[in-house]
Design an enzyme around this catalytic site. Structure first.
Site, PDB file in Angstrom:
ATOM      1  N   ARG A  70     -32.156 -24.790 -11.095  1.00  0.00           N
ATOM      2  CA  ARG A  70     -30.869 -25.124 -10.471  1.00  0.00           C
ATOM      3  C   ARG A  70     -31.042 -25.300  -8.956  1.00  0.00           C
ATOM      4  NH1 ARG A  70     -26.060 -21.239 -11.884  1.00  0.00           N
ATOM      5  NH2 ARG A  70     -25.036 -22.830 -10.628  1.00  0.00           N
ATOM      6  N   THR A  99     -24.161 -13.590   0.913  1.00  0.00           N
ATOM      7  CA  THR A  99     -24.381 -13.909  -0.508  1.00  0.00           C
ATOM      8  C   THR A  99     -24.537 -12.646  -1.361  1.00  0.00           C
ATOM      9  OG1 THR A  99     -26.735 -14.191  -0.004  1.00  0.00           O
ATOM     10  CG2 THR A  99     -25.396 -16.184  -0.091  1.00  0.00           C
ATOM     11  N   PRO A 100     -24.239 -12.782  -2.668  1.00  0.00           N
ATOM     12  CA  PRO A 100     -24.328 -11.643  -3.580  1.00  0.00           C
ATOM     13  C   PRO A 100     -25.697 -11.567  -4.252  1.00  0.00           C
ATOM     14  CG  PRO A 100     -23.307 -13.458  -4.715  1.00  0.00           C
ATOM     15  CD  PRO A 100     -23.698 -13.978  -3.347  1.00  0.00           C
ATOM     16  N   ASN A 132     -26.309 -11.725  -7.668  1.00  0.00           N
ATOM     17  CA  ASN A 132     -26.460 -12.120  -9.080  1.00  0.00           C
ATOM     18  C   ASN A 132     -27.266 -13.391  -9.298  1.00  0.00           C
ATOM     19  OD1 ASN A 132     -24.101 -13.335  -7.944  1.00  0.00           O
ATOM     20  ND2 ASN A 132     -23.532 -14.005  -9.981  1.00  0.00           N
ATOM     21  N   PRO A 159     -28.057 -11.937   3.219  1.00  0.00           N
ATOM     22  CA  PRO A 159     -28.134 -11.864   1.753  1.00  0.00           C
ATOM     23  C   PRO A 159     -27.834 -10.459   1.251  1.00  0.00           C
ATOM     24  CG  PRO A 159     -30.345 -12.018   2.726  1.00  0.00           C
ATOM     25  CD  PRO A 159     -29.373 -11.876   3.867  1.00  0.00           C
ATOM     26  N   GLU A 205     -28.317  -6.831  -0.063  1.00  0.00           N
ATOM     27  CA  GLU A 205     -29.402  -5.862   0.168  1.00  0.00           C
ATOM     28  C   GLU A 205     -30.125  -5.543  -1.138  1.00  0.00           C
ATOM     29  OE1 GLU A 205     -27.768  -2.200   1.623  1.00  0.00           O
ATOM     30  OE2 GLU A 205     -26.820  -1.738  -0.297  1.00  0.00           O
ATOM     31  N   GLU A 241     -15.721 -17.399  -2.188  1.00  0.00           N
ATOM     32  CA  GLU A 241     -15.986 -17.572  -3.626  1.00  0.00           C
ATOM     33  C   GLU A 241     -16.078 -16.180  -4.209  1.00  0.00           C
ATOM     34  OE1 GLU A 241     -15.803 -20.304  -5.068  1.00  0.00           O
ATOM     35  OE2 GLU A 241     -16.106 -21.780  -3.479  1.00  0.00           O
ATOM     36  N   CYS A 298     -20.174 -14.981 -11.927  1.00  0.00           N
ATOM     37  CA  CYS A 298     -18.746 -14.975 -11.590  1.00  0.00           C
ATOM     38  C   CYS A 298     -17.970 -15.712 -12.670  1.00  0.00           C
ATOM     39  CB  CYS A 298     -18.530 -15.611 -10.229  1.00  0.00           C
ATOM     40  SG  CYS A 298     -19.275 -17.233 -10.079  1.00  0.00           S
ATOM     41  N   THR A 299     -18.594 -16.736 -13.276  1.00  0.00           N
ATOM     42  CA  THR A 299     -17.923 -17.524 -14.306  1.00  0.00           C
ATOM     43  C   THR A 299     -18.361 -17.093 -15.705  1.00  0.00           C
ATOM     44  OG1 THR A 299     -19.658 -19.150 -14.101  1.00  0.00           O
ATOM     45  CG2 THR A 299     -17.623 -19.614 -12.902  1.00  0.00           C
ATOM     46  N   GLU A 312     -12.631  -7.413 -13.521  1.00  0.00           N
ATOM     47  CA  GLU A 312     -13.928  -8.048 -13.769  1.00  0.00           C
ATOM     48  C   GLU A 312     -14.954  -6.977 -14.119  1.00  0.00           C
ATOM     49  OE1 GLU A 312     -15.974  -9.455 -10.234  1.00  0.00           O
ATOM     50  OE2 GLU A 312     -16.802 -11.131 -11.371  1.00  0.00           O
ATOM     51  N   ARG A 327     -21.031 -26.621 -14.802  1.00  0.00           N
ATOM     52  CA  ARG A 327     -20.935 -27.410 -13.561  1.00  0.00           C
ATOM     53  C   ARG A 327     -22.262 -28.090 -13.333  1.00  0.00           C
ATOM     54  NH1 ARG A 327     -21.949 -22.744  -8.950  1.00  0.00           N
ATOM     55  NH2 ARG A 327     -21.653 -24.476  -7.549  1.00  0.00           N
TER      56      ARG A 327
END
Ligand code: NAP
Length: 475
Positions: free
Chosen positions: A103, A150-151, A153, A177, A179, A249, A283-284, A377, A438
């Protein structure tokens, strides 16, 4: 698989920061130390901002294209190495890590192509009775500085979705980013420098939130904060950021809605892929499976059989489909969520237990609609199944949470499909697909608690990292 301990540093405009506290990164499956990162300090934050704003040689569109293309080639060559790194620090199954590198290669491709794409529009002045014989032209200018947070995952792809469009737009980035997965982020930054990205265009800072992330978010010299992560942190950022552009997001609680006319084979496959891929940490990801009551029992039977195929175990074993979640604390939390649902009347029909950071793919039925597992969630491979009576009921259930990221529908009836497309309060609806479907350059992002409706995806992100300027001339 054991690797030598990797030693990285936070990077101020390409330069490793000096001696600082060490962030130790552990493999969630083995608990072995994978690597360390020297953390940044307050003075590194100042230096990063200064370096970005001082700037350097401005790259032409073609030069930006070349850097991103070279980065794509380097990543393609080093795909396995990056996948190993992702798996080592996140516990994601190696097959997921390889998929993620693919990706990211796409992100670099689309961002590079976008550098060659003109983005202006022309408006004619003589199109109204008040008009004049002039023309108005638009073009995009980069912002002076972006902060990207950023997360964990998608340790590589989340970073690429920020940095590649920013570079394509010509906007310098300070990246903070997660940790939990910093090694991949720093390695990706190093790859970009190697590909020819000017050093002032990117700093990567790890360190305590109060010293790094919070001051960056508040700094008035920062023109945009692009954040991907949880709802509580996103809202905290929104209230702290002040007068600047925000791209948020945030979390999701996506439904997979299965109508009575669904092809059950397709429905079962999509529900399992949606719920369990990436250890359920998307997330999705499918967080709620809503099934028409007339097919509920048959669906559950087939879904449990499918779930058994999602082998959970050693992330480096190529046969493993579901690796660990990010750490043992998260697995314990997921187990608690399941137990709480059971205490409210739900029934675990498969899974429900954990070993260390490995959470079994879990099928839960008879779930009360107001239980935590439905309302909030849960970031893991949990699949609560609920039933509904008709389309109205499915839409009501689907819209009943605070989230609004995306939804997947399985049906052969296009009238119903169009009702869902129009009436679900989400950013994306996918018919006969998982909610998260997507491509890397299509618009992506949620509404309600999932985001402000400002989209990402390479093309939309480039808009977020730039502003439109117009000029007009007599014509
Ligand atoms: P998180 O806890 O919100 O952390 C995300 C990032 O924010 C990390 O880099 C974190 O740093 C940083 N952070 C923490 N507190 C902060 C503060 N007060 N100010 C500024 N930054 C702060 O999220 P996560 O647990 O890593 O990721 C999972 C979440 O991300 C889930 O909710 C998931 O749905 C969401 N997500 C959304 C999307 C989307 O596109 N909508 C995509 C992927 C994931 P530290 O690591 O140092 O704490």
């Amino acid at each position: 698989m054991s690797l030598d301990i990797i030693q990285k540093n936070s990077l101020v405009a390409g330069n490793p920061v000096g001696q600082g506290d060490l962030l130790v990164v552990k493999n969630p499956y083995t608990d072995e130390v994978v690597g360390t990162v020297v953390m940044a300090t307050k003075s590194d934050v100042e230096q990063s901002i200064d370096k970005a704003l001082q700037g350097g040689r401005k790259l032409s569109r073609h030069e930006r294209f070349q850097v991103l293309e070279k980065a794509r080639h380097l990543l393609t060559q080093r795909r396995e190495k990056f996948a190993n790194l992702i798996t080592s620090e996140s516990g994601l199954a190696i097959r997921e890590a390889l998929y993620e590198t693919g990706r990211t290669i796409d992100v670099l491709l689309f961002a590079s192509l976008q550098c060659l794409q003109d983005d202006g529009e022309i408006f004619s002045g003589d199109t109204s009775t008040q008009g004049k014989s002039r023309k108005i032209f638009t073009f995009r200018e980069p912002l002076s500085l972006a902060v990207c947070i950023t997360p964990f995952n998608h340790p590589l792809n989340q970073v690429a979705h920020k940095v590649a469009p920013a570079l394509a737009a010509g906007t310098p980035v300070i990246l903070k980013p997660s940790e939990k997965t910093p090694l991949t982020a720093v390695a990706f930054a190093e790859l970009l420098y190697e590909a020819g990205m000017p050093c002032h265009m990117l700093s990567v800072l790890l360190g305590p939130t109060s010293e790094i992330a919070e001051p960056l978010v508040k700094d008035s010299r920062v023109q945009v904060v692009a954040f991907t992560g949880s709802v509580p942190v996103g809202k905290r950022i929104a209230s702290a950021a002040g007068y600047k552009k925000l791209v948020l997001e945030l979390g999701g609680n996506d439904p997979m809605i299965i109508m009575e006319d669904a092809d059950l084979g397709v429905a079962v496959h999509l529900a399992a892929e949606g719920a369990y891929r990436n250890s359920g940490q998307r997330c999705t990801g499918v967080k709620r499976i809503l099934v028409h009551e007339s097919i509920h029992d048959t669906f559950v039977e087939k879904f449990v059989a499918k779930t058994k195929e999602y082998v959970c175990g050693d992330p480096f074993d190529p046969a493993t489909v579901v690796g660990t979640v990010i750490d043992e604390a998260s697995a314990i939390y997921l187990e608690t969520v399941v137990n709480k649902a059971v205490s409210q009347g739900a029934k675990v029909v498969w899974g429900g237990t954990r070993t260390g950071a490995l959470m079994q793919p879990t099928v839960i039925t008879q779930v009360p609609a107001d239980s935590d597992i439905v309302v909030h969630e849960s970031f893991g491979p949990l699949a609560p199944v609920l039933s509904f009576k008709d389309v109205d009921d499915a839409i009501r259930l689907s819209n009943s949470t605070a989230y609004g990221l995306s939804a997947g529908i399985v049906t052969k009836n296009m009238d119903n499909a169009f009702r869902f497309i129009k009436e679900l309060h989400v950013g994306s609806v996918n018919i006969n697909e998982v909610p998260g479907y997507r491509v890397e350059n299509s618009p992506f992002g949620g509404i309600k608690d999932s985001g402000l409706g400002v989209k990402e995806g390479v093309i939309e992100a480039m808009k977020a990292f730039s502003y439109v300027k117009t000029f007009s001339v007599p014509w």
